[in-house]
Design an enzyme around this catalytic site. Structure first.
Site, mmCIF file in Angstrom:
data_model
loop_
_atom_site.group_PDB
_atom_site.id
_atom_site.type_symbol
_atom_site.label_atom_id
_atom_site.label_comp_id
_atom_site.label_asym_id
_atom_site.label_seq_id
_atom_site.Cartn_x
_atom_site.Cartn_y
_atom_site.Cartn_z
ATOM 1 N N GLN A 254 -15.028 26.665 2.940
ATOM 2 C CA GLN A 254 -14.993 26.976 4.381
ATOM 3 C C GLN A 254 -15.388 28.439 4.608
ATOM 4 O OE1 GLN A 254 -14.358 24.664 6.904
ATOM 5 N NE2 GLN A 254 -15.080 26.328 8.200
ATOM 6 N N ASP B 43 -22.535 20.447 2.282
ATOM 7 C CA ASP B 43 -22.897 21.251 3.457
ATOM 8 C C ASP B 43 -24.407 21.490 3.496
ATOM 9 O OD1 ASP B 43 -20.854 21.853 5.219
ATOM 10 O OD2 ASP B 43 -20.060 23.507 3.993
ATOM 11 N N LYS C 127 -11.592 18.225 8.970
ATOM 12 C CA LYS C 127 -12.371 17.588 7.892
ATOM 13 C C LYS C 127 -11.487 16.674 7.051
ATOM 14 C CE LYS C 127 -15.625 21.348 8.074
ATOM 15 N NZ LYS C 127 -16.129 22.632 7.585
#
Ligand code: NAP
Length: 280
Positions: free
Chosen positions: A93, A116, A49
């Site tokens: 994460q 997200d 990322k």
């Protein structure tokens, strides 16, 4: 032989588009990534990322904590990032180490920075078809279909898996494009009977060899979201690729299909967040 839906090539194209748009912004979009513990897979994802951010001309900042970090510390960090105007997207994460309350952390992220698309506010907006962000994996699948001129309109779509981050939103996005959607899961009897009816079959289970050629309709679009390891430790999906590719019209490979597209869509969402924050 099926046409391969090349997620790796399309992801590169999407990131180039994002980079071009971001270049004209007054300020570079910024992503904050929170990583807790030393899970090797999470480390690989986070590094990927950060590389994607660099490729797109975004700033990225990693906040790495030991597994024994307290909830208070994490919530204080999220609060600070929520108020930091240089940060457009905040990503925690997952999975978090045992003892940490994932839901509480996700709920604490400002929905306008929830790139997200895991916050219930954004999930709700997606459900009513009015969202700034879309969950990255299903959004990546939709973009692959669009790129190949495959419209779900009027098609029979079968989604295997009903997780909040993949299966459920996948079905919603297909429905919004006028697909007729059936969800399958671990309690579904006669799975093959349903998958054989699918014009578009999306599998997101995590079980090697789940989908065999006899379960697939001739000419169907087969999208394999899963990321498994086979007996030899090689990355593979749910679909028996070689035999299904003989029968399907289109198929996504693993690796090189949904994985790279998921990462590219995170960049799309971060760009959208920066736009939302007036950086254009
Ligand atoms: P998950 O939360 O474990 O969900 C798996 C789903 O599969 C559940 O809904 C489960 O049903 C269903 N299922 C299990 N066994 C089944 C069976 N025999 N027949 C039919 N359905 C069955 O997993 P997830 O997070 O959605 O991820 C799914 C897969 O996608 C994993 O391999 C994961 O690694 C991969 N993934 C890939 C990406 C990417 O970027 N490519 C992103 C995210 C996830 P129940 O609900 O009844 O338990």
């Amino acid at each position: 032989m099926a046409t391969i839906l090349d997620g790796k090539a399309l992801a590169a194209k999407v990131k180039a588009e994002v980079r071009e748009q971001a270049a004209s912004f007054r300020q570079a979009p910024g992503l904050a990534v929170i990583l807790v513990g030393d899970d090797p897979a999470s480390r690989i994802y986070v590094n990927g990322k950060k590389r994607d951010c660099a490729e797109c001309g975004f700033t990225s900042t990693e906040y790495h904590f030991d597994a024994d970090v307290t909830m208070e510390t994490l919530l204080a960090l999220v609060d600070r990032l929520n108020r930091d105007p240089s940060v457009d997207g905040i990503l925690c994460q997952l999975p978090l180490p045992a003892g940490l309350d994932e839901e509480k952390i996700l709920l604490s992220i400002d929905p306008a920075k929830d790139v997200d698309c895991f916050h219930p506010y954004n999930v709700g907006r997606m459900l009513i078809g009015d969202s700034v962000f879309q969950p990255c994996t299903p959004a990546g699948v939709m973009r692959m279909l669009e790129e190949a001129n495959i419209s779900p309109d009027g098609k029979r779509c079968v989604v295997i898996g009903r997780s909040n981050i993949v299966g459920k939103p996948m079905g919603i996005l297909l429905l919004q494009q006028n697909g007729t959607v059936t969800y399958c899961h671990s309690h579904t009897p006669n799975l093959a009977e349903l998958t054989r009816q699918a014009n578009i079959l999306v599998t997101a289970v995590g079980k090697v060899g789940l989908i065999t050629a006899d379960m697939v309709k001739e000419g169907a679009v087969v999208v394999d979201v899963a990321m498994n390891r086979d007996e030899a430790g090689k990355l593979c999906g749910d679909v028996e690729f070689a035999s299904v590719a003989e029968k399907a019209g289109y198929i996504t490979p693993v690796p090189g299909g949904c994985g790279p597209m998921t990462r590219a869509m995170l960049m799309v969402n971060t760009l959208a967040a920066a736009r939302l924050h007036g950086k254009e």
